[in-house]
Design a protein around this motif. Sequence first.
Motif, PDB file in Angstrom:
ATOM      1  N   ARG A  51       0.828  -1.203   0.000  1.00 43.60           N
ATOM      2  CA  ARG A  51       0.000   0.000   0.000  1.00 43.60           C
ATOM      3  C   ARG A  51       0.865   1.256   0.000  1.00 43.60           C
ATOM      4  O   ARG A  51       0.599   2.208  -0.731  1.00 43.60           O
ATOM      5  N   ARG A  52       1.918   1.264   0.808  1.00 43.01           N
ATOM      6  CA  ARG A  52       2.810   2.439   0.839  1.00 43.01           C
ATOM      7  C   ARG A  52       3.521   2.640  -0.486  1.00 43.01           C
ATOM      8  O   ARG A  52       3.739   3.768  -0.915  1.00 43.01           O
ATOM      9  N   MET A  53       3.893   1.543  -1.150  1.00 47.16           N
ATOM     10  CA  MET A  53       4.556   1.654  -2.444  1.00 47.16           C
ATOM     11  C   MET A  53       3.642   2.341  -3.468  1.00 47.16           C
ATOM     12  O   MET A  53       4.126   3.056  -4.347  1.00 47.16           O
ATOM     13  N   VAL A  54       2.335   2.131  -3.335  1.00 49.90           N
ATOM     14  CA  VAL A  54       1.370   2.705  -4.276  1.00 49.90           C
ATOM     15  C   VAL A  54       0.925   4.100  -3.838  1.00 49.90           C
ATOM     16  O   VAL A  54       0.876   5.029  -4.653  1.00 49.90           O
ATOM     17  N   ASP A  55       0.609   4.265  -2.554  1.00 43.91           N
ATOM     18  CA  ASP A  55      -0.052   5.478  -2.079  1.00 43.91           C
ATOM     19  C   ASP A  55       0.875   6.568  -1.536  1.00 43.91           C
ATOM     20  O   ASP A  55       0.497   7.733  -1.517  1.00 43.91           O
TER      21      ASP A  55
END
Length: 92
Positions: A51-55
């Motif tokens: 999720r952090r990689m995307v958001d």
Amino acid sequence: MSHCSNPDELTPDGLPRRNPRESSSSRSKIRLIDRWSVIDMLGISESTLERRMVDDELFPRPRRIGTRTIRWIEADVEDYILNLETVDPFAA
């Protein structure tokens, strides 16, 4: 402008030439780490990492080192951690 006085010390792009012998001794070693090390350093789950990689636009980008292999530069992850928001544990 470059600080080199000798034009032979410049690359065709006008950048100073690096001495290959200098690079390994004058720079700190770059360490590549896998996703499990990133997860461990941050204390998060695998899904939270995804999720952090995307958001999170500030989250460090991994580097591709093989067709199915990515790694993060450890110093980038450490910098990310040091720049996380600090909180007051006693704030309401």
